[in-house]
Design an enzyme around this catalytic site. Sequence first.
Site, PDB file in Angstrom:
ATOM      1  N   GLY A 149      -5.737 -15.538   1.116  1.00 11.14           N
ATOM      2  CA  GLY A 149      -6.549 -15.743  -0.222  1.00 11.14           C
ATOM      3  C   GLY A 149      -6.595 -14.397  -1.231  1.00 11.14           C
ATOM      4  O   GLY A 149      -6.303 -13.385  -0.796  1.00 11.14           O
ATOM      5  N   ALA A 191     -10.503  -3.732  -0.153  1.00  4.59           N
ATOM      6  CA  ALA A 191      -9.922  -5.037  -0.341  1.00  4.59           C
ATOM      7  C   ALA A 191     -10.203  -5.867   0.969  1.00  4.59           C
ATOM      8  O   ALA A 191      -9.950  -5.371   1.801  1.00  4.59           O
ATOM      9  CB  ALA A 191      -8.868  -5.081  -0.971  1.00  4.59           C
ATOM     10  N   ILE A 192     -10.392  -7.227   0.772  1.00  2.00           N
ATOM     11  CA  ILE A 192     -10.328  -8.081   1.456  1.00  2.00           C
ATOM     12  C   ILE A 192      -9.627  -9.393   1.484  1.00  2.00           C
ATOM     13  O   ILE A 192      -9.786  -9.877   0.329  1.00  2.00           O
ATOM     14  CB  ILE A 192     -11.658  -8.587   1.909  1.00  2.00           C
ATOM     15  CG1 ILE A 192     -12.627  -7.199   2.362  1.00  2.00           C
ATOM     16  CG2 ILE A 192     -11.991  -9.995   3.473  1.00  2.00           C
ATOM     17  CD1 ILE A 192     -13.946  -7.525   2.770  1.00  2.00           C
ATOM     18  N   GLY A 193      -8.602  -9.859   2.352  1.00  6.97           N
ATOM     19  CA  GLY A 193      -8.049 -11.151   2.104  1.00  6.97           C
ATOM     20  C   GLY A 193      -7.764 -11.666   3.212  1.00  6.97           C
ATOM     21  O   GLY A 193      -7.520 -11.144   4.263  1.00  6.97           O
ATOM     22  N   CYS A 228      -7.207  -7.635  -7.875  1.00  8.10           N
ATOM     23  CA  CYS A 228      -8.222  -8.842  -7.549  1.00  8.10           C
ATOM     24  C   CYS A 228      -8.953  -9.372  -8.859  1.00  8.10           C
ATOM     25  O   CYS A 228      -9.947 -10.087  -8.788  1.00  8.10           O
ATOM     26  CB  CYS A 228      -9.281  -8.338  -6.611  1.00  8.10           C
ATOM     27  SG  CYS A 228      -8.596  -7.713  -4.869  1.00  8.10           S
TER      28      CYS A 228
END
Length: 224
Positions: free
Chosen positions: A76, A152-154, A183
């Site tokens: 995502g 960051a997060i995915g 992002c």
Amino acid sequence: MTSVNSVDWLEAWESPTAYDIAVETMEQRVAAIGDGTADQQVWLVEHPPIYTAGTAAKEHDLLDPNRFPVFQTGRGGQYTYHGPGQMIAYAMLDLQQREKDVRKYVYDLEQWTIDALADFGIRGERREGRVGIWVERGKTSDGRITEAKIAAIGVRVRRWVSYHGISVNVEPDLEHFSGIVPCGVSDHGMTSLVDLGITATMADVAHALKSSFQKVFGYEINER
């Protein structure tokens, strides 16, 4: 027999791992976890410079498509940069053994990152409508608070097994982020531990991530 109460903890960040190899390796592990033939795993890596495009990436946010390789990935999120000096933590966890709640899982990933940063005296924070972890950088002359993104997060989930994860900026070349709109957020910059004056090594951050992972997720860690 696999264990639902523990995770294999693998640190491989000392030698860069190609991004496409990392994705292929994760997909194989995720399939095995889903089949019950492999244990859950957290895998710490570092990548050569690359831009990755998540499922919500917008073409106009890729400002310099010729600068680094661009990889269309299934996680995502939008565009992000990975490269030397950035700690990547890939979490391959069986969410059926926790809560079938992806939003709660993302919250836990955020808390994992926040707690690890706290070990260095950094106050990482969530922001409504913005993915990742943010830090305040002071105020402008007109009194506005300035912020920058430090992690960051995915996430991707297949058969209720998670993969991809978090990235923490330890000492990357922050100018490398200028080839994208990270992002999809153009109003705030990027920062790192070293940029904030914290003389932390990758090994220091790996240790902090291991400690905070146990605190947030509660798993027993198997060293690999």
